[in-house]
Each structure stands twice: as structure tokens, then as C-alpha cells.
Enzyme design. Sequence first.
Site, PDB file in Angstrom:
ATOM      1  N   SER A  48       0.828  -1.216   0.000  1.00 53.24           N
ATOM      2  CA  SER A  48       0.000   0.000   0.000  1.00 53.24           C
ATOM      3  C   SER A  48       0.847   1.245   0.000  1.00 53.24           C
ATOM      4  O   SER A  48       1.771   1.391   0.786  1.00 53.24           O
ATOM      5  CB  SER A  48      -0.967   0.104   1.183  1.00 53.24           C
ATOM      6  OG  SER A  48      -0.907  -0.990   2.007  1.00 53.24           O
TER       7      SER A  48
ATOM      8  N   GLU B 202      -4.699  -2.877  15.201  1.00 49.25           N
ATOM      9  CA  GLU B 202      -4.467  -3.242  16.589  1.00 49.25           C
ATOM     10  C   GLU B 202      -5.289  -2.369  17.536  1.00 49.25           C
ATOM     11  O   GLU B 202      -5.631  -1.236  17.228  1.00 49.25           O
ATOM     12  CB  GLU B 202      -2.978  -3.055  16.945  1.00 49.25           C
ATOM     13  CG  GLU B 202      -2.043  -3.963  16.197  1.00 49.25           C
ATOM     14  CD  GLU B 202      -1.919  -3.590  14.726  1.00 49.25           C
ATOM     15  OE1 GLU B 202      -2.017  -2.382  14.392  1.00 49.25           O
ATOM     16  OE2 GLU B 202      -1.749  -4.510  13.913  1.00 49.25           O
TER      17      GLU B 202
ATOM     18  N   SER C  45       1.604  -8.060   6.640  1.00 47.92           N
ATOM     19  CA  SER C  45       2.073  -8.787   5.459  1.00 47.92           C
ATOM     20  C   SER C  45       3.472  -9.396   5.528  1.00 47.92           C
ATOM     21  O   SER C  45       3.631 -10.603   5.336  1.00 47.92           O
ATOM     22  CB  SER C  45       2.016  -7.869   4.233  1.00 47.92           C
ATOM     23  OG  SER C  45       2.881  -6.775   4.406  1.00 47.92           O
TER      24      SER C  45
ATOM     25  N   ASN D 262       0.400   5.627   8.957  1.00 46.29           N
ATOM     26  CA  ASN D 262      -0.367   6.134  10.108  1.00 46.29           C
ATOM     27  C   ASN D 262       0.396   5.822  11.387  1.00 46.29           C
ATOM     28  O   ASN D 262       1.160   4.864  11.453  1.00 46.29           O
ATOM     29  CB  ASN D 262      -1.760   5.474  10.162  1.00 46.29           C
ATOM     30  CG  ASN D 262      -1.674   3.944  10.204  1.00 46.29           C
ATOM     31  OD1 ASN D 262      -1.522   3.283   9.186  1.00 46.29           O
ATOM     32  ND2 ASN D 262      -1.745   3.393  11.405  1.00 46.29           N
TER      33      ASN D 262
HETATM   34  I1  8IG Z   1      -1.475   0.851   5.924  1.00 41.32           I
HETATM   35  O1  8IG Z   1      -1.670   0.506  11.877  1.00 41.32           O
HETATM   36  C1  8IG Z   1      -1.508  -0.044   7.680  1.00 41.32           C
HETATM   37  N1  8IG Z   1      -1.453  -1.361   7.751  1.00 41.32           N
HETATM   38  N2  8IG Z   1      -1.489  -4.050  11.533  1.00 41.32           N
HETATM   39  N3  8IG Z   1      -1.580  -1.737  11.710  1.00 41.32           N
HETATM   40  C2  8IG Z   1      -1.517  -2.872  10.944  1.00 41.32           C
HETATM   41  N4  8IG Z   1      -1.469  -2.843   9.626  1.00 41.32           N
HETATM   42  C3  8IG Z   1      -1.493  -1.636   9.050  1.00 41.32           C
HETATM   43  C4  8IG Z   1      -1.563  -0.449   9.755  1.00 41.32           C
HETATM   44  C5  8IG Z   1      -1.603  -0.507  11.167  1.00 41.32           C
HETATM   45  N5  8IG Z   1      -1.575   0.560   8.870  1.00 41.32           N
END
Ligand code: 8IG
Length: 274
Positions: A41, A195, A214, A237
Site C-alpha cells: 500500500s 491493533e 504482510s 499512520n
Molecule cells: I497501511 O496501523 C496499515 N497497515 N497491523 N496496523 C496494521 N497494519 C497496518 C496499519 C496498522 N496501517
Amino acid sequence: MNTIDFADPSAAAATAADHVRRTLLAPAGIEGIDLALVLGSGWNQGVEELGEEIASVPLDEVPGFSKPVVQGHGGALRLARTPNGKVAMVLTGRTHFYEGRGVAPVVHGVRTAAALGATMLVLTNGCGGLDPAWAPGTAVLIADHINLTGATPLRGATFIDMSEAYSRRLMTVARQVEPSLPEGVYVQFSGPSYETPAEVKMAGILGGSLVGMSTALETIAAREAGLEVLGISLVTNAAAGISGENLDHQEVIEAGKQAGPRLTSLLQGLLAAL
Ligand code: 8IG
């Protein structure tokens, strides 16, 4: 989806590799690939600028691969010649463990890359960051991982050395391209829920600084196959509870868009250096 029997995962990878060889590589007079790049992503916007295109097909035309289910995750297998003269297989999008199809489809791309002769694998992803200094859009080298999925792509007594799962050599190359790249420990959760703040706190106590869904499983399969792995996370994020704000998939996509051009130049620099 392009169905295939994953009961024998290495046979599945051989089938996919044979398809890529016959339909994409042979017409271009090429025997195999040197490296593979998985774009997660936020990483796939500049894919056309990564090397000189040899061929490209929708992922669901390749045995065992399927179109990504997530918005913003692409969906092609592209072969490109790097500025260095190497042949790279670029996968835009991946199958995730949370799709519930088991681990074999998740690591099919990695095994297909190895079956095509790759010796290096660059894994990218979007993830949450635990370090408040990492603003959304920060790229972070993965120095190590913690696999909290409870799953593994390995079967039976397959003891794989994970002491240097992420190649120090490739991390050094990445820092020659972009000296400011920080590093972190990637903690893979199964997802697909993000989470809770308590889980993020736990990840931090365990020594983690990135949370995602992943890369760890793919790296395990890559090490089994003898590939040298470079992992780079895009912190899209702050992980839950870190910034005081809630998580929103749209924001995740937005952070990826903003970071796009920087990520593309980083990958271009890498492809020229590998
Ligand atoms: I984009 O904050 C993305 N993928 N586990 N936690 C997890 N996967 C994510 C996050 C996240 N942001």
C-alpha cells in the site's frame, strides 16, 4: 482468480514460473529474473517509472495469483529492465493472510520469484508506526521482524536460519541511496482489524516499532528459498494509541499518495544500485 492447487506449493510456484517464462520472458529473449519487488500500500503509483518495461499482465492471468482485494493495492505482474541491466519482476499488490486462503497463496509470489531465478527480493508495505517521530509518509527500513500471526509458510521440520532475515548488505545499499532512512522492527499481526492500543503497546514492549499485516510471512518463505531480503515500510499512520487519533483507511491511502513521488525515486535509486 486463477485457481491452482496449493497442496504442493513448490509445484504451484513452478507452474507460475513456467507460465511467466513462456508468455512473458521467452518472447523477449530473456531466460530468468534477477530480483523481485513487491509493492504494498502506497508504493505502486510510480510503477511505470521503475525500469524499462519488458511485459506486464494482470495478476489474475498468472497461475495462483489473484487480484488484490484492497483499494489502493494495484494488481499486475510487470517485468522490467533496471538501469543496471538486471531483470526485475514487480508485483503490484499481494495476497494477505487475512483473506483466509492460508499461507501458501500469501507467499506464492516469493516462491515464483525464486523459481524464476531471483536472488534478491524487495518487500514494501504500508504499516503503522510506533515512533511518534515517524510522520505519516516516512519510509523505514525493516531491520528485523516478529511474527505474531501464529502461522508459517514452512512445513514440517524445516529449520531456517532467521539470524539475518533482512540483509545488512541490502540495508547498506538502501542507505547509500537514501542516507536518512531510519530502521525498525516489523511486527506482523494477522489483521484485518488494526491493533488495539494495548496490542500496539505490547508490540512496543516486545521490541517492535512497526505494525503490519504482510511482510514477515513473505520473508520467512524468502529465506527458505535463499533470497536476500530488503524490507521497507511506509508508515502511513501512527499505530493505534500513539497519536491520540483514530485510524481510517482513507487516511492511509492519502498518506501513500502524498509520499508517492519520494517512494518512486527511492525505488528507482535502489534498482539502479542493486
Ligand atoms: I497501511 O496501523 C496499515 N497497515 N497491523 N496496523 C496494521 N497494519 C497496518 C496499519 C496498522 N496501517
